[in-house]
Motif scaffolding. Structure first.
Motif, PDB file in Angstrom:
ATOM      1  N   GLU A 171     -11.595  -5.696  -8.805  1.00  0.00           N
ATOM      2  CA  GLU A 171     -10.185  -5.472  -8.997  1.00  0.00           C
ATOM      3  C   GLU A 171      -9.581  -6.569 -10.048  1.00  0.00           C
ATOM      4  O   GLU A 171     -10.104  -7.788  -9.655  1.00  0.00           O
ATOM      5  CB  GLU A 171      -9.326  -5.439  -7.633  1.00  0.00           C
ATOM      6  CG  GLU A 171      -7.931  -5.432  -8.015  1.00  0.00           C
ATOM      7  CD  GLU A 171      -7.004  -5.162  -6.862  1.00  0.00           C
ATOM      8  OE1 GLU A 171      -5.831  -5.634  -6.658  1.00  0.00           O
ATOM      9  OE2 GLU A 171      -7.659  -5.088  -5.668  1.00  0.00           O
ATOM     10  N   ASP A 225      -7.404   3.710   4.134  1.00  0.00           N
ATOM     11  CA  ASP A 225      -7.005   2.333   4.468  1.00  0.00           C
ATOM     12  C   ASP A 225      -7.475   1.549   2.932  1.00  0.00           C
ATOM     13  O   ASP A 225      -8.068   2.021   2.274  1.00  0.00           O
ATOM     14  CB  ASP A 225      -7.190   1.675   5.676  1.00  0.00           C
ATOM     15  CG  ASP A 225      -8.792   1.680   5.881  1.00  0.00           C
ATOM     16  OD1 ASP A 225      -9.381   1.393   4.681  1.00  0.00           O
ATOM     17  OD2 ASP A 225      -9.239   2.031   6.947  1.00  0.00           O
ATOM     18  N   VAL A 226      -7.140   0.353   3.128  1.00  0.00           N
ATOM     19  CA  VAL A 226      -7.350  -0.481   1.868  1.00  0.00           C
ATOM     20  C   VAL A 226      -9.029  -0.485   1.581  1.00  0.00           C
ATOM     21  O   VAL A 226      -9.204  -1.058   0.711  1.00  0.00           O
ATOM     22  CB  VAL A 226      -6.618  -1.896   1.718  1.00  0.00           C
ATOM     23  CG1 VAL A 226      -5.169  -1.615   1.651  1.00  0.00           C
ATOM     24  CG2 VAL A 226      -7.220  -2.844   2.938  1.00  0.00           C
ATOM     25  N   ASP A 227      -9.864  -0.249   2.723  1.00  0.00           N
ATOM     26  CA  ASP A 227     -11.363  -0.611   2.682  1.00  0.00           C
ATOM     27  C   ASP A 227     -12.046   0.618   2.372  1.00  0.00           C
ATOM     28  O   ASP A 227     -12.976   0.649   1.910  1.00  0.00           O
ATOM     29  CB  ASP A 227     -11.833  -1.212   3.964  1.00  0.00           C
ATOM     30  CG  ASP A 227     -11.174  -2.621   4.176  1.00  0.00           C
ATOM     31  OD1 ASP A 227     -11.223  -3.453   3.039  1.00  0.00           O
ATOM     32  OD2 ASP A 227     -10.811  -2.761   5.218  1.00  0.00           O
ATOM     33  N   SER A 285       0.862  -1.245   0.083  1.00  0.00           N
ATOM     34  CA  SER A 285       0.065  -0.147   0.032  1.00  0.00           C
ATOM     35  C   SER A 285       0.976   1.244  -0.085  1.00  0.00           C
ATOM     36  O   SER A 285       2.163   1.139   0.461  1.00  0.00           O
ATOM     37  CB  SER A 285      -0.929  -0.056   1.191  1.00  0.00           C
ATOM     38  OG  SER A 285      -0.084   0.223   2.298  1.00  0.00           O
ATOM     39  N   THR A 295      -3.897   3.821  -2.600  1.00  0.00           N
ATOM     40  CA  THR A 295      -3.351   3.046  -1.210  1.00  0.00           C
ATOM     41  C   THR A 295      -3.581   1.566  -1.425  1.00  0.00           C
ATOM     42  O   THR A 295      -2.709   0.967  -0.490  1.00  0.00           O
ATOM     43  CB  THR A 295      -4.703   3.463  -0.224  1.00  0.00           C
ATOM     44  OG1 THR A 295      -4.637   4.806  -0.216  1.00  0.00           O
ATOM     45  CG2 THR A 295      -4.569   2.687   1.284  1.00  0.00           C
ATOM     46  N   VAL A 296      -4.400   0.852  -2.128  1.00  0.00           N
ATOM     47  CA  VAL A 296      -4.581  -0.541  -2.196  1.00  0.00           C
ATOM     48  C   VAL A 296      -3.487  -0.920  -3.004  1.00  0.00           C
ATOM     49  O   VAL A 296      -2.492  -2.107  -2.681  1.00  0.00           O
ATOM     50  CB  VAL A 296      -5.829  -0.874  -2.940  1.00  0.00           C
ATOM     51  CG1 VAL A 296      -5.753  -2.331  -3.408  1.00  0.00           C
ATOM     52  CG2 VAL A 296      -7.029  -0.554  -2.012  1.00  0.00           C
ATOM     53  N   LYS A 297      -2.801  -0.353  -4.445  1.00  0.00           N
ATOM     54  CA  LYS A 297      -1.961  -0.976  -5.307  1.00  0.00           C
ATOM     55  C   LYS A 297      -0.732  -0.475  -4.933  1.00  0.00           C
ATOM     56  O   LYS A 297       0.238  -0.925  -5.811  1.00  0.00           O
ATOM     57  CB  LYS A 297      -2.672  -0.641  -6.853  1.00  0.00           C
ATOM     58  CG  LYS A 297      -4.056  -1.244  -6.773  1.00  0.00           C
ATOM     59  CD  LYS A 297      -3.919  -2.579  -6.879  1.00  0.00           C
ATOM     60  CE  LYS A 297      -3.316  -3.425  -7.681  1.00  0.00           C
ATOM     61  NZ  LYS A 297      -3.479  -5.010  -7.518  1.00  0.00           N
ATOM     62  N   LEU A 356      -7.656   5.649  -3.208  1.00  0.00           N
ATOM     63  CA  LEU A 356      -8.003   4.596  -2.764  1.00  0.00           C
ATOM     64  C   LEU A 356      -7.076   3.604  -3.618  1.00  0.00           C
ATOM     65  O   LEU A 356      -6.516   2.507  -3.228  1.00  0.00           O
ATOM     66  CB  LEU A 356      -9.501   4.074  -2.631  1.00  0.00           C
ATOM     67  CG  LEU A 356      -9.770   2.856  -2.122  1.00  0.00           C
ATOM     68  CD1 LEU A 356      -9.109   2.470  -0.792  1.00  0.00           C
ATOM     69  CD2 LEU A 356     -11.281   2.643  -2.251  1.00  0.00           C
ATOM     70  N   PRO A 412     -13.751  -0.013  -2.576  1.00  0.00           N
ATOM     71  CA  PRO A 412     -13.374  -0.780  -3.545  1.00  0.00           C
ATOM     72  C   PRO A 412     -14.570  -1.634  -3.827  1.00  0.00           C
ATOM     73  O   PRO A 412     -15.360  -2.033  -3.224  1.00  0.00           O
ATOM     74  CB  PRO A 412     -12.261  -1.668  -3.175  1.00  0.00           C
ATOM     75  CG  PRO A 412     -12.380  -1.727  -1.720  1.00  0.00           C
ATOM     76  CD  PRO A 412     -12.933  -0.371  -1.225  1.00  0.00           C
TER      77      PRO A 412
END
Length: 132
Positions: A102, A29-31, A2, A69-71, A66, A99
């Motif tokens: 993906e 955050d990832v969510d 992240s 943050t995730v990727k 986001l 999200p």
């Protein structure tokens, strides 16, 4: 992996369109990502409500944040679908992004903007292409 939104990244953001709009990072955050904006006269259209371009940009920016943050890397918007539901006015606005789907090369997300009273102003879905 992240992306951490450190001082250097936030300083670059403040010098970009993010800063021009007046966005601020609330959480990431990832969510879920949340960004805030204090809507002022400069954000209004001729009808006295927050311009749809401002709201669309808020949602696009939250979804892009986001993705990063995730990727762990920034993506590029390839599709943005927006529905305007209620007029937003001067004051505090919060955009939240979540999200949805993906793949190896894309992410699809959902975003919404609410005012301080919790009124849902608009929603969007967006697809982002990830760099190789």
């Amino acid at each position: 992996m992240s992306m951490v939104f450190d001082d250097e990244i936030m300083q670059r953001e403040e010098q970009s369109f993010w800063g021009l709009l007046g966005l601020r990072l609330i959480s990431a955050d990832v969510d879920r990502v949340e960004l805030g904006l204090t809507a002022s006269e400069s954000h209004l259209n001729s009808m006295g409500i927050v311009h749809g371009g401002v709201l669309s940009s808020m949602m696009d920016q939250a979804m892009g944040t986001l993705v990063a943050t995730v990727k762990g890397k920034f993506g590029v918007t390839t599709h943005l679908n927006t529905n305007f539901l209620s007029p937003m006015r001067i004051g505090e606005l919060v955009v939240s992004a979540y999200p949805l789907h993906e793949t190896h090369r894309t992410m699809t997300l959902r975003a919404e903007v609410r005012d301080a009273e919790g009124t849902l102003g608009c929603i969007a879905t967006g697809t982002f292409r990830l760099p190789r």
